[in-house]
Design an enzyme around this catalytic site. Structure first.
Site, PDB file in Angstrom:
ATOM      1  N   ASP A  20      32.474   1.480 -52.578  1.00 14.51           N
ATOM      2  CA  ASP A  20      31.049   1.318 -52.255  1.00 14.51           C
ATOM      3  C   ASP A  20      30.598  -0.127 -52.483  1.00 14.51           C
ATOM      4  O   ASP A  20      31.124  -0.820 -53.346  1.00 14.51           O
ATOM      5  CB  ASP A  20      30.227   2.286 -53.117  1.00 14.51           C
ATOM      6  CG  ASP A  20      28.831   2.484 -52.556  1.00 14.51           C
ATOM      7  OD1 ASP A  20      28.612   2.228 -51.357  1.00 14.51           O
ATOM      8  OD2 ASP A  20      27.944   2.898 -53.335  1.00 14.51           O
ATOM      9  N   ASN A  22      29.826  -2.447 -49.723  1.00 12.82           N
ATOM     10  CA  ASN A  22      30.085  -3.392 -48.625  1.00 12.82           C
ATOM     11  C   ASN A  22      28.778  -3.961 -48.052  1.00 12.82           C
ATOM     12  O   ASN A  22      28.680  -5.158 -47.796  1.00 12.82           O
ATOM     13  CB  ASN A  22      30.811  -2.689 -47.465  1.00 12.82           C
ATOM     14  CG  ASN A  22      32.225  -2.292 -47.822  1.00 12.82           C
ATOM     15  OD1 ASN A  22      32.741  -2.686 -48.855  1.00 12.82           O
ATOM     16  ND2 ASN A  22      32.860  -1.518 -46.953  1.00 12.82           N
ATOM     17  N   TRP A  25      27.095  -6.425 -50.399  1.00 13.53           N
ATOM     18  CA  TRP A  25      27.913  -7.648 -50.452  1.00 13.53           C
ATOM     19  C   TRP A  25      27.522  -8.570 -49.298  1.00 13.53           C
ATOM     20  O   TRP A  25      27.349  -9.781 -49.474  1.00 13.53           O
ATOM     21  CB  TRP A  25      29.390  -7.273 -50.374  1.00 13.53           C
ATOM     22  CG  TRP A  25      30.359  -8.419 -50.495  1.00 13.53           C
ATOM     23  CD1 TRP A  25      30.947  -8.877 -51.631  1.00 13.53           C
ATOM     24  CD2 TRP A  25      30.854  -9.243 -49.417  1.00 13.53           C
ATOM     25  NE1 TRP A  25      31.776  -9.937 -51.342  1.00 13.53           N
ATOM     26  CE2 TRP A  25      31.741 -10.176 -49.987  1.00 13.53           C
ATOM     27  CE3 TRP A  25      30.637  -9.273 -48.028  1.00 13.53           C
ATOM     28  CZ2 TRP A  25      32.418 -11.136 -49.229  1.00 13.53           C
ATOM     29  CZ3 TRP A  25      31.298 -10.234 -47.273  1.00 13.53           C
ATOM     30  CH2 TRP A  25      32.174 -11.139 -47.878  1.00 13.53           C
ATOM     31  N   HIS A  37      31.771  -4.605 -44.194  1.00 18.96           N
ATOM     32  CA  HIS A  37      32.844  -3.635 -43.932  1.00 18.96           C
ATOM     33  C   HIS A  37      34.138  -4.367 -43.573  1.00 18.96           C
ATOM     34  O   HIS A  37      35.224  -3.944 -43.958  1.00 18.96           O
ATOM     35  CB  HIS A  37      32.447  -2.669 -42.814  1.00 18.96           C
ATOM     36  CG  HIS A  37      31.252  -1.821 -43.168  1.00 18.96           C
ATOM     37  ND1 HIS A  37      31.130  -1.195 -44.394  1.00 18.96           N
ATOM     38  CD2 HIS A  37      30.127  -1.500 -42.479  1.00 18.96           C
ATOM     39  CE1 HIS A  37      29.983  -0.534 -44.435  1.00 18.96           C
ATOM     40  NE2 HIS A  37      29.359  -0.700 -43.294  1.00 18.96           N
ATOM     41  N   SER A  66      31.246  12.459 -44.602  1.00 15.21           N
ATOM     42  CA  SER A  66      30.612  13.326 -43.591  1.00 15.21           C
ATOM     43  C   SER A  66      29.161  12.891 -43.369  1.00 15.21           C
ATOM     44  O   SER A  66      28.618  13.049 -42.274  1.00 15.21           O
ATOM     45  CB  SER A  66      30.594  14.785 -44.053  1.00 15.21           C
ATOM     46  OG  SER A  66      31.722  15.142 -44.775  1.00 15.21           O
ATOM     47  N   LEU A 131      54.662   5.071 -51.684  1.00 16.12           N
ATOM     48  CA  LEU A 131      53.265   5.357 -52.035  1.00 16.12           C
ATOM     49  C   LEU A 131      52.683   6.216 -50.926  1.00 16.12           C
ATOM     50  O   LEU A 131      52.983   6.002 -49.754  1.00 16.12           O
ATOM     51  CB  LEU A 131      52.474   4.027 -52.108  1.00 16.12           C
ATOM     52  CG  LEU A 131      50.939   4.122 -52.147  1.00 16.12           C
ATOM     53  CD1 LEU A 131      50.457   4.565 -53.536  1.00 16.12           C
ATOM     54  CD2 LEU A 131      50.288   2.773 -51.813  1.00 16.12           C
ATOM     55  N   SER A 196      28.992  11.447 -54.621  1.00 13.24           N
ATOM     56  CA  SER A 196      28.709  11.405 -53.177  1.00 13.24           C
ATOM     57  C   SER A 196      29.600  12.336 -52.336  1.00 13.24           C
ATOM     58  O   SER A 196      30.135  11.926 -51.301  1.00 13.24           O
ATOM     59  CB  SER A 196      28.788   9.963 -52.647  1.00 13.24           C
ATOM     60  OG  SER A 196      27.827   9.158 -53.272  1.00 13.24           O
TER      61      SER A 196
HETATM   62  C1  IPE Z   1      30.138   6.901 -50.431  1.00 12.57           C
HETATM   63  O1  IPE Z   1      29.330   5.797 -50.313  1.00 12.57           O
HETATM   64  C2  IPE Z   1      31.012   7.035 -49.222  1.00 12.57           C
HETATM   65  C3  IPE Z   1      32.007   5.990 -49.039  1.00 12.57           C
HETATM   66  C4  IPE Z   1      32.293   5.027 -49.865  1.00 12.57           C
HETATM   67  C5  IPE Z   1      32.739   6.069 -47.807  1.00 12.57           C
HETATM   68  P1  IPE Z   1      27.832   5.920 -49.765  1.00 12.57           P
HETATM   69  O2  IPE Z   1      27.224   4.592 -49.889  1.00 12.57           O
HETATM   70  O3  IPE Z   1      27.831   6.534 -48.424  1.00 12.57           O
HETATM   71  O4  IPE Z   1      27.195   6.967 -50.782  1.00 12.57           O
HETATM   72  P2  IPE Z   1      25.699   7.120 -51.258  1.00 12.57           P
HETATM   73  O5  IPE Z   1      24.881   7.118 -50.030  1.00 12.57           O
HETATM   74  O6  IPE Z   1      25.420   5.966 -52.144  1.00 12.57           O
HETATM   75  O7  IPE Z   1      25.687   8.417 -52.007  1.00 12.57           O
HETATM   76  C1  IPE Z   2      30.686   1.616 -48.544  1.00 11.55           C
HETATM   77  O1  IPE Z   2      29.782   0.558 -48.576  1.00 11.55           O
HETATM   78  C2  IPE Z   2      31.357   1.743 -47.214  1.00 11.55           C
HETATM   79  C3  IPE Z   2      30.958   2.918 -46.433  1.00 11.55           C
HETATM   80  C4  IPE Z   2      30.177   3.869 -46.836  1.00 11.55           C
HETATM   81  C5  IPE Z   2      31.484   3.008 -45.082  1.00 11.55           C
HETATM   82  P1  IPE Z   2      28.258   0.767 -48.177  1.00 11.55           P
HETATM   83  O2  IPE Z   2      28.139   0.511 -46.718  1.00 11.55           O
HETATM   84  O3  IPE Z   2      27.774   2.079 -48.643  1.00 11.55           O
HETATM   85  O4  IPE Z   2      27.574  -0.412 -48.982  1.00 11.55           O
HETATM   86  P2  IPE Z   2      26.191  -0.346 -49.751  1.00 11.55           P
HETATM   87  O5  IPE Z   2      26.293   0.769 -50.749  1.00 11.55           O
HETATM   88  O6  IPE Z   2      25.132  -0.101 -48.735  1.00 11.55           O
HETATM   89  O7  IPE Z   2      26.095  -1.686 -50.386  1.00 11.55           O
HETATM   90 MG    MG Z   3      26.849   2.718 -50.379  1.00  7.56          MG
END
Ligand code: IPE
Ligand code: IPE
Ligand code: MG
Length: 260
Positions: A20, A22, A25, A37, A66, A131, A196
């Site tokens: 989480d 991206n 960042w 991403h 999902s 792995l 999540s």
């Molecule tokens: C969880 O991150 C899903 C992934 C890292 C793919 P999210 O950013 O989607 O989760 P929430 O919205 O903070 O719960």
């Molecule tokens: C996780 O990073 C990646 C995915 C859920 C695809 P986010 O996109 O949720 O990044 P933040 O949480 O908004 O910073």
């Molecule tokens: Mg996120």
């Protein structure tokens, strides 16, 4: 620092990561979320290499939940394209380094093109043993358990199974990742302290490690810190967490080769 005996480290067999942060960042750098991403995909490559070198058996990465379909259309489509490019670009390398790739989640929602690419990558790497890399894509813990329940219900309907024969072990055998040891360490980057809808069933006894680091900044040092913390919770042998972290960074169970 003097070398700490590797035998004092308790290595997790299966590490699961909620990657989480991206979006944040990228936003912190005045860039679009999608740039985050892309940077995140680079961090994936490093984490896979690290896990392989440290002799971790399974690494499960939460790439797309999902619920992530509800994000802006443009972000979702960039993520899909990124899956496609990364799969194409990395699969040969994964194969070369004896990594088995599995995509876990409801693949039926992806485009036919992407599903084909996923299937080919899985087939190519199916017999690899260094792995197992599980990429959770369109994955949700609720979906996983529901899907397992449906499979058992189908067997009951077909007269192959009695409801009284359904045990926790039988249900567990129908879940994603049933062929692998259960995750013993869950890492979540990005500072949130929640699950999540990730591996709800499989994480029943896992140790949880939360890092404030945003996923694109997650490097070997951070990975080693998570394992050192895990190792401390198990058996510390009077060592400090920093000594363990350094020992993990120094450990290499492979010949020291790198991904090209
Ligand atoms: C969880 O991150 C899903 C992934 C890292 C793919 P999210 O950013 O989607 O989760 P929430 O919205 O903070 O719960
Ligand atoms: C996780 O990073 C990646 C995915 C859920 C695809 P986010 O996109 O949720 O990044 P933040 O949480 O908004 O910073
Ligand atoms: Mg996120």
């Amino acid at each position: 620092m003097t070398t700490t005996e590797v035998s004092t480290i308790t290595m997790p067999r299966h590490v699961a990561i909620i990657m989480d942060g991206n979006g944040r960042w990228a936003q912190m750098r005045g860039k679009r979320r999608t740039a985050g991403h892309k940077a995140g995909a680079e961090a994936v490559r490093a984490a896979v290499q690290f896990a392989r070198k440290k002799g971790i058996e399974s690494l499960t990465l939460f790439a797309f939940s999902s619920e992530n379909w509800n994000r802006p259309e443009q972000e979702v489509s960039v993520l899909m394209e990124l899956f496609m490019t990364v799969l194409k670009r990395e699969v040969k390398k994964l194969h070369k380094y004896n990594v088995r790739l599995k995509i876990v989640g409801d693949k039926s929602a992806f485009s036919a093109r992407l599903q084909k690419q996923m299937q080919e990558a899985e087939q190519m790497t199916a017999d690899n043993t260094a792995l197992t890399l599980n990429i959770a894509a369109n994955y949700g813990g609720h979906w996983d358990i529901t899907n397992a329940a449906r499979k058992l219900a189908e067997q009951v309907a077909a007269g192959q199974l009695q409801p009284s024969e359904i045990t926790t072990a039988l249900l567990a055998s129908q879940l994603e990742l049933a062929d692998q040891p259960v995750p013993d360490l869950l890492i979540r980057t990005g500072g949130e302290h929640r699950i999540s809808n990730f591996l709800l069933w499989q994480l029943a006894y896992a140790e949880f490690y939360f890092s404030k680091v945003l996923w694109p900044d997650f490097d070997d040092r951070e990975f080693a810190a998570a394992i050192a913390d895990f190792s401390c919770r198990e058996r510390r042998f009077g060592l400090t967490s920093e000594q363990l972290q350094q020992a993990i960074l120094d450990t290499d169970v492979t010949t020291g080769d790198k991904f090209a």
